[in-house]
Scaffold this motif. Structure first.
Motif, short mmCIF file in Angstrom:
data_model
loop_
_atom_site.label_atom_id
_atom_site.label_comp_id
_atom_site.label_asym_id
_atom_site.label_seq_id
_atom_site.Cartn_x
_atom_site.Cartn_y
_atom_site.Cartn_z
N PRO A 7 5.58 -2.84 -0.31
CA PRO A 7 4.13 -2.90 1.29
C PRO A 7 4.12 -2.44 2.03
O PRO A 7 3.02 -3.01 2.87
CB PRO A 7 6.19 -3.54 2.21
CG PRO A 7 7.14 -2.97 0.38
CD PRO A 7 6.48 -2.37 -0.87
N LEU A 8 4.72 -0.80 2.12
CA LEU A 8 3.80 0.16 3.53
C LEU A 8 1.89 0.25 2.98
O LEU A 8 1.88 0.55 3.55
CB LEU A 8 4.89 1.08 3.03
CG LEU A 8 4.12 2.59 3.92
CD1 LEU A 8 4.30 1.75 5.45
CD2 LEU A 8 4.53 3.32 3.61
N GLU A 9 1.68 0.26 1.28
CA GLU A 9 0.46 0.55 1.02
C GLU A 9 -0.33 -0.82 1.22
O GLU A 9 -1.01 -0.34 1.85
CB GLU A 9 0.80 0.44 -0.89
CG GLU A 9 1.27 2.29 -0.70
CD GLU A 9 1.89 2.24 -2.61
OE1 GLU A 9 1.47 1.27 -2.77
OE2 GLU A 9 1.18 3.38 -3.28
N LEU A 10 0.83 -2.33 1.09
CA LEU A 10 -0.13 -3.54 1.65
C LEU A 10 -0.29 -3.14 2.57
O LEU A 10 -1.92 -3.75 3.51
CB LEU A 10 0.52 -4.49 1.20
CG LEU A 10 -0.17 -5.52 1.38
CD1 LEU A 10 -1.46 -5.77 0.28
CD2 LEU A 10 1.09 -6.43 0.59
N VAL A 11 0.59 -3.08 3.95
CA VAL A 11 0.53 -3.38 5.21
C VAL A 11 -0.82 -1.92 5.78
O VAL A 11 -1.75 -2.25 6.00
CB VAL A 11 1.74 -2.94 6.22
CG1 VAL A 11 1.18 -2.74 7.64
CG2 VAL A 11 2.59 -3.58 5.65
N THR A 12 -1.09 -0.68 4.51
CA THR A 12 -1.74 0.69 5.35
C THR A 12 -3.52 -0.50 4.23
O THR A 12 -4.54 -0.15 5.67
CB THR A 12 -1.56 1.40 4.34
OG1 THR A 12 -0.19 1.99 4.63
CG2 THR A 12 -2.81 2.36 4.44
N LEU A 13 -3.85 -0.68 3.70
CA LEU A 13 -4.50 -1.59 3.17
C LEU A 13 -5.04 -2.23 4.19
O LEU A 13 -6.56 -3.32 4.34
CB LEU A 13 -4.77 -2.21 2.46
CG LEU A 13 -4.05 -1.05 0.74
CD1 LEU A 13 -4.19 -1.74 -0.49
CD2 LEU A 13 -5.93 -0.23 0.81
N ILE A 14 -4.09 -3.73 5.08
CA ILE A 14 -4.72 -4.74 5.64
C ILE A 14 -5.22 -4.09 6.75
O ILE A 14 -6.77 -4.33 7.12
CB ILE A 14 -3.51 -5.33 6.05
CG1 ILE A 14 -3.27 -6.00 4.36
CG2 ILE A 14 -3.49 -6.01 7.59
CD1 ILE A 14 -1.79 -7.08 4.96
N VAL A 15 -4.78 -3.24 7.25
CA VAL A 15 -5.12 -2.09 8.74
C VAL A 15 -6.37 -1.74 7.97
O VAL A 15 -7.36 -1.26 9.50
CB VAL A 15 -3.81 -1.02 9.20
CG1 VAL A 15 -4.39 -0.31 10.25
CG2 VAL A 15 -2.67 -2.39 9.58
N LEU A 16 -6.20 -1.44 7.32
CA LEU A 16 -7.49 -0.46 6.85
C LEU A 16 -9.01 -1.50 6.87
O LEU A 16 -10.26 -0.95 7.75
CB LEU A 16 -7.25 0.46 5.85
CG LEU A 16 -7.10 1.91 6.00
CD1 LEU A 16 -7.13 2.39 4.07
CD2 LEU A 16 -8.14 3.02 6.48
N PHE A 21 -13.99 -3.34 8.82
CA PHE A 21 -14.88 -4.63 8.75
C PHE A 21 -14.50 -5.67 10.28
O PHE A 21 -15.58 -6.55 10.07
CB PHE A 21 -14.41 -6.05 7.80
CG PHE A 21 -14.44 -5.23 5.66
CD1 PHE A 21 -15.75 -5.25 5.32
CD2 PHE A 21 -13.61 -5.04 5.28
CE1 PHE A 21 -15.78 -4.59 4.51
CE2 PHE A 21 -13.79 -4.14 4.04
CZ PHE A 21 -15.50 -3.94 4.06
N GLY A 22 -13.38 -5.35 10.81
CA GLY A 22 -13.68 -5.79 11.57
C GLY A 22 -13.46 -7.07 11.87
O GLY A 22 -13.10 -8.33 10.52
N PRO A 23 -12.12 -7.72 13.15
CA PRO A 23 -11.59 -9.14 12.65
C PRO A 23 -12.81 -10.15 13.02
O PRO A 23 -12.18 -11.49 12.49
CB PRO A 23 -10.89 -9.37 13.80
CG PRO A 23 -11.24 -8.09 14.76
CD PRO A 23 -12.10 -7.16 13.72
N ASP A 24 -13.71 -10.43 13.19
CA ASP A 24 -14.34 -11.63 13.01
C ASP A 24 -15.05 -11.44 11.67
O ASP A 24 -15.31 -12.66 10.92
CB ASP A 24 -15.87 -11.10 14.33
CG ASP A 24 -15.04 -11.17 15.42
OD1 ASP A 24 -14.56 -11.84 16.03
OD2 ASP A 24 -15.74 -10.59 16.30
N LYS A 25 -15.31 -10.48 10.87
CA LYS A 25 -15.87 -10.61 9.33
C LYS A 25 -15.18 -10.69 8.22
O LYS A 25 -15.65 -10.43 7.33
CB LYS A 25 -16.96 -8.92 9.69
CG LYS A 25 -17.59 -9.49 10.22
CD LYS A 25 -19.44 -7.98 9.89
CE LYS A 25 -20.25 -7.75 10.60
NZ LYS A 25 -21.06 -6.59 10.82
#
Length: 143
Positions: A7-16, A21-25
């Motif tokens: 779960p920590l790795e998944l959260v890190t990937l999402i934040v990265l 890419f930014g929230p728009d793209k």
């Protein structure tokens, strides 16, 4: 596919992903990635089906997962035709070890069966002391 991601790795990937890419793209990038993965899976399945068709009807039960060595060995060991389960169940390790111990000590299996039936070795028994004129065995390879 992603069974080893915590779960920590998944959260890190999402934040990265949000930072890169930014929230728009980000929604468009996710759609493109899922579309690419879907196309790769379709290509893989079509290649597997083509190989099965080329092999012919004698290989209709062929599975590509059997090419993995662990799966292949597990499947062969679970095969009932070989009779490995009967061999495994018929092997008595304590009896075999008692026979080997008796053979090493030069005892007959009949005389030691009473002592070996308990499965224990008497560690409190002192070894026999050799006579003063007895020499220990000579080992030419040890010197």
């Amino acid at each position: 596919m992603f069974n080893d991601i915590g779960p920590l790795e998944l959260v890190t990937l999402i934040v990265l992903a949000v930072l890169v890419f930014g929230p728009d793209k980000l929604p468009k990038v996710i759609q493109d990635v899922t579309r690419t993965i879907r196309k790769i899976r379709e290509f893989s399945e079509s290649a597997k089906n083509d190989i099965r068709e080329e092999l012919g009807p004698e290989f209709k039960d062929f599975e590509f997962e059997d090419l993995n060595p662990k799966t292949f060995i597990r499947k062969q060991l679970d095969n009932e035709d070989l009779g490995l389960k009967e061999i495994r169940n018929g092997f008595d390790l304590k009896k075999e070890m008692a026979e080997v111990t008796d053979a090493v000590h030069g005892r007959d299996a009949d005389t030691s069966s009473a002592g070996a039936s308990s499965g224990r070795i008497d560690m409190t028994k002192k070894p026999e002391t050799p006579a003063p004129d007895d020499r220990p065995p000579f080992d030419a390879d040890a010197t």
